[in-house]
Design a protein around this motif. Structure first.
Motif, PDB file in Angstrom:
ATOM      1  N   PRO A  22      -8.988   7.273  -2.518  1.00  0.00           N
ATOM      2  CA  PRO A  22      -9.668   7.962  -1.424  1.00  0.00           C
ATOM      3  C   PRO A  22      -8.834   9.124  -0.876  1.00  0.00           C
ATOM      4  CG  PRO A  22      -8.682   5.943  -0.609  1.00  0.00           C
ATOM      5  CD  PRO A  22      -8.461   5.954  -2.104  1.00  0.00           C
ATOM      6  N   VAL A  23      -9.486  10.255  -0.643  1.00  0.00           N
ATOM      7  CA  VAL A  23      -8.819  11.427  -0.085  1.00  0.00           C
ATOM      8  C   VAL A  23      -9.331  11.646   1.331  1.00  0.00           C
ATOM      9  CG1 VAL A  23      -8.403  13.904  -0.301  1.00  0.00           C
ATOM     10  CG2 VAL A  23      -8.564  12.477  -2.363  1.00  0.00           C
ATOM     11  N   TYR A  24      -8.404  11.732   2.278  1.00  0.00           N
ATOM     12  CA  TYR A  24      -8.729  11.917   3.692  1.00  0.00           C
ATOM     13  C   TYR A  24      -8.234  13.292   4.136  1.00  0.00           C
ATOM     14  CZ  TYR A  24      -9.257   6.839   3.500  1.00  0.00           C
ATOM     15  OH  TYR A  24      -9.645   5.555   3.159  1.00  0.00           O
ATOM     16  N   MET A  38       0.843  -1.191   0.000  1.00  0.00           N
ATOM     17  CA  MET A  38       0.000   0.000   0.000  1.00  0.00           C
ATOM     18  C   MET A  38       0.881   1.244   0.000  1.00  0.00           C
ATOM     19  SD  MET A  38      -3.209   0.962   2.521  1.00  0.00           S
ATOM     20  CE  MET A  38      -4.225  -0.342   1.826  1.00  0.00           C
ATOM     21  N   LYS A  39       0.420   2.294  -0.686  1.00  0.00           N
ATOM     22  CA  LYS A  39       1.157   3.545  -0.778  1.00  0.00           C
ATOM     23  C   LYS A  39       0.296   4.710  -0.303  1.00  0.00           C
ATOM     24  CE  LYS A  39       3.892   2.174  -4.842  1.00  0.00           C
ATOM     25  NZ  LYS A  39       4.235   2.569  -6.239  1.00  0.00           N
ATOM     26  N   ALA A  40       0.953   5.677   0.332  1.00  0.00           N
ATOM     27  CA  ALA A  40       0.224   6.845   0.841  1.00  0.00           C
ATOM     28  C   ALA A  40       0.951   8.120   0.473  1.00  0.00           C
ATOM     29  CB  ALA A  40       0.057   6.756   2.356  1.00  0.00           C
ATOM     30  N   LEU A  41       0.168   9.110   0.111  1.00  0.00           N
ATOM     31  CA  LEU A  41       0.678  10.445  -0.162  1.00  0.00           C
ATOM     32  C   LEU A  41       0.178  11.343   0.963  1.00  0.00           C
ATOM     33  CD1 LEU A  41       2.220  11.991  -2.410  1.00  0.00           C
ATOM     34  CD2 LEU A  41      -0.010  12.502  -3.430  1.00  0.00           C
ATOM     35  N   CYS A  42       1.106  11.923   1.721  1.00  0.00           N
ATOM     36  CA  CYS A  42       0.744  12.812   2.824  1.00  0.00           C
ATOM     37  C   CYS A  42       1.084  14.244   2.418  1.00  0.00           C
ATOM     38  CB  CYS A  42       1.500  12.439   4.103  1.00  0.00           C
ATOM     39  SG  CYS A  42       1.014  10.844   4.778  1.00  0.00           S
ATOM     40  N   ILE A  43       0.071  15.083   2.360  1.00  0.00           N
ATOM     41  CA  ILE A  43       0.230  16.420   1.788  1.00  0.00           C
ATOM     42  C   ILE A  43      -0.098  17.497   2.819  1.00  0.00           C
ATOM     43  CG2 ILE A  43      -0.536  17.967  -0.051  1.00  0.00           C
ATOM     44  CD1 ILE A  43      -1.208  15.579  -1.734  1.00  0.00           C
ATOM     45  N   TYR A  44       0.740  18.505   2.860  1.00  0.00           N
ATOM     46  CA  TYR A  44       0.537  19.641   3.763  1.00  0.00           C
ATOM     47  C   TYR A  44       0.748  20.929   2.973  1.00  0.00           C
ATOM     48  CZ  TYR A  44       5.637  19.761   3.733  1.00  0.00           C
ATOM     49  OH  TYR A  44       6.944  19.833   3.334  1.00  0.00           O
ATOM     50  N   ILE A  45       0.601  22.052   3.633  1.00  0.00           N
ATOM     51  CA  ILE A  45       0.937  23.344   3.044  1.00  0.00           C
ATOM     52  C   ILE A  45       1.826  24.084   4.020  1.00  0.00           C
ATOM     53  CG2 ILE A  45      -0.073  25.653   2.664  1.00  0.00           C
ATOM     54  CD1 ILE A  45      -2.106  24.440   0.857  1.00  0.00           C
ATOM     55  N   ASP A  92      -2.555   4.690  -2.779  1.00  0.00           N
ATOM     56  CA  ASP A  92      -3.802   4.076  -2.329  1.00  0.00           C
ATOM     57  C   ASP A  92      -4.504   4.983  -1.320  1.00  0.00           C
ATOM     58  OD1 ASP A  92      -3.476   1.262  -3.526  1.00  0.00           O
ATOM     59  OD2 ASP A  92      -1.594   1.556  -2.450  1.00  0.00           O
ATOM     60  N   ILE A  93      -3.741   5.908  -0.752  1.00  0.00           N
ATOM     61  CA  ILE A  93      -4.254   6.840   0.259  1.00  0.00           C
ATOM     62  C   ILE A  93      -3.703   8.232  -0.053  1.00  0.00           C
ATOM     63  CG2 ILE A  93      -4.180   7.527   2.702  1.00  0.00           C
ATOM     64  CD1 ILE A  93      -3.644   4.555   3.375  1.00  0.00           C
ATOM     65  N   ILE A  94      -4.566   9.226  -0.044  1.00  0.00           N
ATOM     66  CA  ILE A  94      -4.108  10.606  -0.028  1.00  0.00           C
ATOM     67  C   ILE A  94      -4.621  11.213   1.266  1.00  0.00           C
ATOM     68  CG2 ILE A  94      -4.281  12.899  -1.063  1.00  0.00           C
ATOM     69  CD1 ILE A  94      -4.424  11.618  -3.787  1.00  0.00           C
ATOM     70  N   PHE A  95      -3.681  11.600   2.110  1.00  0.00           N
ATOM     71  CA  PHE A  95      -3.994  12.183   3.415  1.00  0.00           C
ATOM     72  C   PHE A  95      -3.481  13.609   3.431  1.00  0.00           C
ATOM     73  CE2 PHE A  95      -2.399  13.272   7.691  1.00  0.00           C
ATOM     74  CZ  PHE A  95      -3.574  13.174   8.426  1.00  0.00           C
ATOM     75  N   THR A  96      -4.316  14.547   3.831  1.00  0.00           N
ATOM     76  CA  THR A  96      -3.890  15.934   3.854  1.00  0.00           C
ATOM     77  C   THR A  96      -4.341  16.636   5.126  1.00  0.00           C
ATOM     78  OG1 THR A  96      -3.950  18.063   2.701  1.00  0.00           O
ATOM     79  CG2 THR A  96      -5.912  16.670   2.542  1.00  0.00           C
ATOM     80  N   THR A  97      -3.547  17.609   5.535  1.00  0.00           N
ATOM     81  CA  THR A  97      -3.847  18.355   6.761  1.00  0.00           C
ATOM     82  C   THR A  97      -4.248  19.797   6.455  1.00  0.00           C
ATOM     83  OG1 THR A  97      -1.498  18.918   6.947  1.00  0.00           O
ATOM     84  CG2 THR A  97      -2.272  16.973   8.153  1.00  0.00           C
ATOM     85  N   ALA A 145      -8.792   2.434   3.838  1.00  0.00           N
ATOM     86  CA  ALA A 145      -8.361   2.346   2.441  1.00  0.00           C
ATOM     87  C   ALA A 145      -8.537   0.931   1.905  1.00  0.00           C
ATOM     88  CB  ALA A 145      -6.900   2.780   2.318  1.00  0.00           C
ATOM     89  N   GLU A 146      -8.319  -0.073   2.766  1.00  0.00           N
ATOM     90  CA  GLU A 146      -8.559  -1.468   2.375  1.00  0.00           C
ATOM     91  C   GLU A 146     -10.033  -1.688   2.064  1.00  0.00           C
ATOM     92  OE1 GLU A 146      -6.714  -3.899   1.648  1.00  0.00           O
ATOM     93  OE2 GLU A 146      -4.744  -3.626   2.613  1.00  0.00           O
ATOM     94  N   LEU A 147     -10.901  -1.165   2.917  1.00  0.00           N
ATOM     95  CA  LEU A 147     -12.343  -1.283   2.682  1.00  0.00           C
ATOM     96  C   LEU A 147     -12.733  -0.590   1.383  1.00  0.00           C
ATOM     97  CD1 LEU A 147     -13.744  -0.600   6.282  1.00  0.00           C
ATOM     98  CD2 LEU A 147     -13.694  -2.792   5.063  1.00  0.00           C
ATOM     99  N   PHE A 148     -12.142   0.564   1.136  1.00  0.00           N
ATOM    100  CA  PHE A 148     -12.441   1.297  -0.101  1.00  0.00           C
ATOM    101  C   PHE A 148     -12.006   0.492  -1.328  1.00  0.00           C
ATOM    102  CE2 PHE A 148     -11.134   4.197  -3.494  1.00  0.00           C
ATOM    103  CZ  PHE A 148     -12.271   4.963  -3.655  1.00  0.00           C
ATOM    104  N   ARG A 149     -10.814  -0.089  -1.237  1.00  0.00           N
ATOM    105  CA  ARG A 149     -10.303  -0.871  -2.387  1.00  0.00           C
ATOM    106  C   ARG A 149     -11.185  -2.085  -2.645  1.00  0.00           C
ATOM    107  NH1 ARG A 149      -3.989  -1.986  -2.436  1.00  0.00           N
ATOM    108  NH2 ARG A 149      -4.456  -3.151  -0.526  1.00  0.00           N
TER     109      ARG A 149
END
Length: 382
Positions: free
Chosen positions: A128-130, A1-8, A103-108, A374-378
Motif C-alpha cells: 500500500p502507498v500512502y 512490520m516495515k515502512a519506507l518513508c519517502i520525501y523529495i 509493508d508501508i510506503i509513506f510519502t510526502t 496496513a494491517e487491514l490491507f494485509r
C-alpha cells in the motif's frame, strides 16, 4: 512490520513531516527507512534539475504561477516521470523492494506517491502507498492517482478539493498534521519566559520573520519597520545564504541610525517552539508547515508573500481569522504591524479564534493510522 518513508529535497516542507512520521513509526515498533525519492532510484541528476527549477520558480513568482498553473491543468509532467522511471529504473525499483520488503510506503511528495503507486500496481505488488499532502489545504493535480491506498490530508477543505479534482472518495482520509518533535514535545512557554530563554528583550513587541528553508523570502517588511523605526524586535529565522547575508547587512547599514527597531538574526533553529512562543506575530512567505505550526502555537501569521502552490493557505488563514493575507502589499503589512503595536489587545482578542481551527496535531496518531490500515490491507490480501 516495515515502512519506507519517502520525501523529495525541496526545502524543508516535504522532509520535516516525513521525518516526523518516520520517528513515530519507529517509536511504535515499525522498522523504518527514511529516504529521498531520487536517491532511492539513483536518479540524482534528475533531482539536481528538479531543485534548480524549483528554486528558480520561488525566486520568480510569475514563472512559478505560470508553470504550476499549467501543470494543474495537465498530466504531461507526471506521465513523463512515470515513463522515465519505467524505462530507466524498473530493475532498481524491483531490487529495492525485494531487499527491504516494506509493508508501508509513506510519502510526502506527489512524485513518489503517483509514480510508485502506479508502477507497483503494474508489478502487481501488494504494497500500500500512502500519500500525505503537505499542501494541507489543497494538493497539486499530479498527486491525484487511483492506485494510492490512501490520500491523507489534514483539512476538510483540502479533502473536498482533491475529491473534486478526481481523487476517489474512498481513498481520501482526514488525518492529523504531523508536528515535528521540536514543536510537539516542548511545553508552550509564556512569551516573556520564551524570550528570556532565547536571549532577546522580554518586554518588546516581537515579530518572527521567516525566510523559508532556502532563504528566498523577502526583506521588504523588515526594511519598512526599520525605516519607520518602530518599537519592535524582528527575529529572523530560516535559510540565510550569502546573497541574503549581503541584503541584511545593507539594510541594517542603511537604517542603523534608528533607536527603536532592532534585528536579531538566528537562521536555522532547532528549538522552533521557543521562537514561536516568544513571538507576537509570525510573518513571511506562506510556508505551510510554518503557518500550521503558528496556528498550533496560537500565533497569528502575516502573509507577506504568496506563491501559487499554497494560495489556499491564505484563504484558510483569513477564514478562521488567525492571520492576514497582505501578500505583495507593503502598505497593508506595515499598517497591520503598526496597529498591533499601538493596540496589543487585538492579539488577545484573536486568541480565541485559534481554538476553532479544526486541525488535529499528532505525528504519533498518523503513524498509528498507517500501521492499522496496513494491517487491514494485509488481511484483505490473504
Amino acid at each position: 512490520m516495515k515502512a519506507l518513508c519517502i520525501y523529495i529535497k525541496a526545502g524543508k516542507g516535504h522532509f520535516v513531516p516525513a521525518r516526523a512520521v518516520s520517528e513515530q513509526l519507529e517509536a511504535i515498533g515499525v522498522e523504518t527507512r527514511l529516504i529521498d525519492f531520487f536517491d532511492y532510484l539513483d536518479l540524482r541528476w534528475m533531482e539536481r534539475l528538479n531543485q534548480k527549477a524549483w528554486r528558480l520558480m520561488l525566486r520568480i513568482p510569475f514563472i512559478e504561477k505560470h508553470i504550476f498553473g499549467t501543470l494543474d491543468r495537465s498530466e504531461w509532467g507526471i506521465e513523463s516521470l512515470i515513463k522515465s522511471v519505467r524505462k530507466l529504473r524498473m530493475k532498481k525499483l524491483r531490487k529495492n523492494i525485494e531487499e527491504f520488503r516494506p509493508d508501508i510506503i509513506f510519502t510526502t511528495h506527489p512524485y513518489p506517491g503517483t509514480v510508485l503507486s502506479t508502477l507497483l500496481h503494474e508489478m502487481d505488488a501488494s504494497i500500500p502507498v500512502y500519500f500525505y499532502s503537505t499542501d494541507v489545504f489543497s494538493a497539486p493535480a499530479v498527486s491525484i492517482c487511483p492506485y494510492l491506498r490512501k490520500f491523507l490530508i489534514p483539512t476538510e477543505e483540502g479533502a473536498e478539493r482533491v475529491k473534486k479534482m478526481g481523487q476517489p472518495s474512498e481513498s481520501i482520509l482526514l488525518c492529523p498534521f504531523p508536528l515535528q518533535r521540536s514543536v510537539a514535545d516542548e511545553p508552550r512557554l509564556p512569551k516573556q519566559e520564551a524570550r528570556r530563554k532565547i536571549g532577546i528583550d522580554e518586554n518588546r513587541f516581537t515579530i518572527q520573520l521567516n525566510l523559508g528553508g532556502e532563504g528566498l523570502g523577502s526583506l521588504d517588511l523588515l526594511e519598512d519597520i526599520l525605516r519607520e523605526d518602530m518599537p519592535v524586535q524582528v527575529v529572523i529565522i530560516g535559510g540565510i545564504n550569502k546573497i541574503m547575508e549581503k541584503k541584511l547587512k545593507l539594510i541594517r547599514k542603511l537604517y542603523r541610525g534608528g533607536k527603536n527597531a532592532s534585528v536579531i538574526i538566528r537562521g536555522f533553529v532547532d528549538n522552533v517552539s521557543d521562537y514561536l512562543a516568544a513571538s507576537d506575530v509570525i510573518a513571511g512567505r506562506a510556508g505551510i508547515n510554518t503557518i500550521v505550526e503558528a496556528i498550533y502555537a496560537h500565533r497569528p501569521f502575516l502573509i507577506t508573500e504568496l506563491v501559487y502552490i499554497v494560495i489556499h493557505s491564505a484563504e484558510y488563514v483569513e477564514k478562521y481569522k488567525v492571520g492576514w493575507n497582505a501578500a505583495g502589499d507593503r502598505e497593508k503589512q506595515i499598517g497591520i504591524i503598526r496597529s498591533l503595536v499601538e493596540h496589543p489587545e487585538k492579539l488577545e482578542e484573536m486568541d480565541s479564534h485559534f481554538d476553532s481551527v479544526p486541525i488535529e496535531y499528532s505525528a504519533e496518531h498518523l503513524a498509528r493510522m498507517l500501521e492499522e490500515d496496513a494491517e487491514l490491507f494485509r488481511e484483505s490480501c490473504n
